[in-house]
Design a protein around this motif. Structure first.
Motif, PDB file in Angstrom:
ATOM      1  N   UNK A 119       0.837  -1.200   0.000  1.00  0.00           N
ATOM      2  CA  UNK A 119       0.000   0.000   0.000  1.00  0.00           C
ATOM      3  C   UNK A 119       0.877   1.257   0.000  1.00  0.00           C
ATOM      4  N   UNK A 120       1.957   1.237   0.791  1.00  0.00           N
ATOM      5  CA  UNK A 120       2.863   2.386   0.845  1.00  0.00           C
ATOM      6  C   UNK A 120       3.523   2.624  -0.504  1.00  0.00           C
ATOM      7  N   UNK A 121       3.992   1.562  -1.142  1.00  0.00           N
ATOM      8  CA  UNK A 121       4.653   1.716  -2.440  1.00  0.00           C
ATOM      9  C   UNK A 121       3.662   2.149  -3.515  1.00  0.00           C
ATOM     10  N   UNK A 122       2.418   1.687  -3.411  1.00  0.00           N
ATOM     11  CA  UNK A 122       1.404   2.121  -4.365  1.00  0.00           C
ATOM     12  C   UNK A 122       1.113   3.610  -4.190  1.00  0.00           C
ATOM     13  N   UNK A 123       1.097   4.072  -2.938  1.00  0.00           N
ATOM     14  CA  UNK A 123       0.909   5.498  -2.668  1.00  0.00           C
ATOM     15  C   UNK A 123       2.064   6.316  -3.241  1.00  0.00           C
ATOM     16  N   UNK A 124       3.288   5.804  -3.087  1.00  0.00           N
ATOM     17  CA  UNK A 124       4.443   6.494  -3.666  1.00  0.00           C
ATOM     18  C   UNK A 124       4.335   6.564  -5.182  1.00  0.00           C
ATOM     19  N   UNK A 125       3.842   5.511  -5.772  1.00  0.00           N
ATOM     20  CA  UNK A 125       3.671   5.475  -7.230  1.00  0.00           C
ATOM     21  C   UNK A 125       2.701   6.553  -7.684  1.00  0.00           C
ATOM     22  N   UNK A 126       1.586   6.676  -6.965  1.00  0.00           N
ATOM     23  CA  UNK A 126       0.604   7.707  -7.299  1.00  0.00           C
ATOM     24  C   UNK A 126       1.183   9.105  -7.076  1.00  0.00           C
ATOM     25  N   UNK A 127       1.980   9.262  -6.006  1.00  0.00           N
ATOM     26  CA  UNK A 127       2.593  10.556  -5.726  1.00  0.00           C
ATOM     27  C   UNK A 127       3.574  10.944  -6.831  1.00  0.00           C
ATOM     28  N   UNK A 128       4.315   9.950  -7.330  1.00  0.00           N
ATOM     29  CA  UNK A 128       5.277  10.228  -8.401  1.00  0.00           C
ATOM     30  C   UNK A 128       4.563  10.709  -9.655  1.00  0.00           C
ATOM     31  N   UNK A 129       3.429  10.101  -9.975  1.00  0.00           N
ATOM     32  CA  UNK A 129       2.646  10.532 -11.133  1.00  0.00           C
ATOM     33  C   UNK A 129       2.108  11.948 -10.910  1.00  0.00           C
ATOM     34  N   UNK A 130       1.611  12.204  -9.696  1.00  0.00           N
ATOM     35  CA  UNK A 130       1.081  13.534  -9.365  1.00  0.00           C
ATOM     36  C   UNK A 130       2.158  14.599  -9.477  1.00  0.00           C
ATOM     37  N   UNK A 131       3.375  14.265  -9.049  1.00  0.00           N
ATOM     38  CA  UNK A 131       4.470  15.238  -9.084  1.00  0.00           C
ATOM     39  C   UNK A 131       4.817  15.653 -10.510  1.00  0.00           C
ATOM     40  N   UNK A 132       4.485  14.832 -11.492  1.00  0.00           N
ATOM     41  CA  UNK A 132       4.779  15.167 -12.878  1.00  0.00           C
ATOM     42  C   UNK A 132       3.615  15.873 -13.567  1.00  0.00           C
ATOM     43  N   UNK A 133       2.550  16.145 -12.832  1.00  0.00           N
ATOM     44  CA  UNK A 133       1.377  16.812 -13.399  1.00  0.00           C
ATOM     45  C   UNK A 133       1.471  18.327 -13.198  1.00  0.00           C
ATOM     46  N   UNK A 134       0.746  19.065 -14.043  1.00  0.00           N
ATOM     47  CA  UNK A 134       0.614  20.504 -13.847  1.00  0.00           C
ATOM     48  C   UNK A 134      -0.300  20.735 -12.651  1.00  0.00           C
ATOM     49  N   UNK A 135       0.164  21.513 -11.686  1.00  0.00           N
ATOM     50  CA  UNK A 135      -0.600  21.736 -10.468  1.00  0.00           C
ATOM     51  C   UNK A 135      -0.710  23.225 -10.180  1.00  0.00           C
ATOM     52  N   UNK A 136      -1.833  23.590  -9.604  1.00  0.00           N
ATOM     53  CA  UNK A 136      -2.011  24.952  -9.142  1.00  0.00           C
ATOM     54  C   UNK A 136      -1.362  25.140  -7.787  1.00  0.00           C
ATOM     55  N   UNK A 137      -1.219  26.404  -7.395  1.00  0.00           N
ATOM     56  CA  UNK A 137      -0.655  26.705  -6.085  1.00  0.00           C
ATOM     57  C   UNK A 137      -1.628  26.271  -4.980  1.00  0.00           C
ATOM     58  N   UNK A 138      -1.104  25.881  -3.808  1.00  0.00           N
ATOM     59  CA  UNK A 138      -1.991  25.510  -2.693  1.00  0.00           C
ATOM     60  C   UNK A 138      -2.943  26.624  -2.273  1.00  0.00           C
TER      61      UNK A 138
END
Length: 314
Positions: A119-138
């Motif tokens: 579960x932890x590694x799957x969460x890291x995988x999703x985080x890695x994909x998110x980090x490569x996405x265009x994101x707005x400021x918090x």
């Protein structure tokens, strides 16, 4: 074990010789490892038949192996990664949960721990994909959704005045996106053709290109003979209006012009009424009052100009 490595990938530069590449992060199954070869212009997903994954043995009491290596290429699987290209080793787990705990059964520590690792590694995988996405400021509000695919097809991503994503028309020339209106300028064969496309090749704008000599940008005074009442427009800037009869010249509304817009008016010994917009004035006359160029004054020429603030000066 605790999953202390946060990375899910590692990249190596090719040297044309090396075929064994290590990775430091935990992996449960060899099939969770995939590779990408980057040529500099393209990214290629590696064929599983061309590489082999080796996992380090787990260190008791931890059930999940940490680290391992990838052999690429295997014999007959191609050539070593050449200089100028890269190989990326990436952990990509399937998003399924296959561990089942039966009621009143024995719960093995290793099974529970490896489930948490997964579960932890799957969460890291999703985080890695998110980090490569265009994101707005918090601090930004939620962004508006893009319109349906049919609306944004063949368009470019842009942002409106509120910072929300929107489709925008554009044209790609080389690696640059330009507006459709600028295509004639950017694709012009010569500077003179480009200047004409911008309008500065037209004498009515007070400028002309390449008339006095190739490459020169000249100030131009356009002579315009008029024999009827005439309403001036923005393109009459810097023109010389020759009045061949008695007539009225109506000035443009100052709010449609800019500071410095001006025009010459030549009466040629005729009565010429120079009429401002009802909301403008000709200094020192009253608002809306016409300036009369008298015939008795002979062949008279005035230059009348505005500061862009509702007043004409001559």
């Amino acid at each position: 074990m605790t999953v202390s490595a946060i990375n899910v990938s590692i990249t190596y530069q090719g040297d044309g010789v090396t075929t064994l590449f290590a990775f430091p992060f935990p992996v449960i199954n060899p099939t969770d490892i995939i590779i990408f070869i980057s040529t500099g212009t393209d990214v290629i997903l590696g064929n599983p038949a061309t590489y082999q994954v080796f996992l380090n043995p787990p260190v008791a009491p931890n059930p999940t192996p940490v680290g391992g290596s990838v052999l690429y290429p295997v014999v007959g699987g191609g050539v070593p990664v050449p200089v100028g290209q890269t190989i990326t080793i990436y952990r990509q787990q399937t998003t399924v949960q296959e561990t089942s705990f039966a009621n009143q059964s024995v719960l093995y520590q290793t099974v529970i721990e490896q489930t948490f690792d997964f579960v932890t590694m799957l969460t890291q995988q999703l985080q890695e994909v998110t980090d490569r996405c265009i994101q707005g400021s918090p601090i930004d509000p939620a962004m508006a959704q893009l319109p349906p695919a049919a609306v944004r097809a063949n368009m470019f991503l842009a942002f409106d005045s509120m910072g929300n994503p929107m489709p925008a028309a554009g044209v790609v020339l080389g690696n640059v996106v330009i507006s459709p209106a600028m295509v004639p300028v950017v694709t012009a064969a010569t500077v003179q053709v480009a200047a004409t496309a911008l309008g500065i090749g037209t004498p009515a704008f007070g400028l002309q290109f390449g008339v006095s000599a190739p490459g020169n940008l000249d100030q131009n005074i356009q002579l315009v003979h008029v024999a009827t009442d005439t309403i001036l427009d923005t393109f009459d800037h810097m023109s010389r209006i020759i009045c061949d009869v008695t007539l009225n010249i109506t000035l443009p509304k100052v709010s449609t012009l800019w500071n410095g817009w001006g025009v010459w008016i030549n009466s040629r010994s005729h009565v010429v009424n120079v009429i401002p917009d009802a909301g403008d004035s000709i200094d020192p006359l009253a608002m809306g009052e016409a300036l009369v160029m008298e015939a008795a004054g002979g062949d008279t020429t005035i230059f009348i100009q505005t500061d862009g603030g509702g007043v004409w000066f001559f």
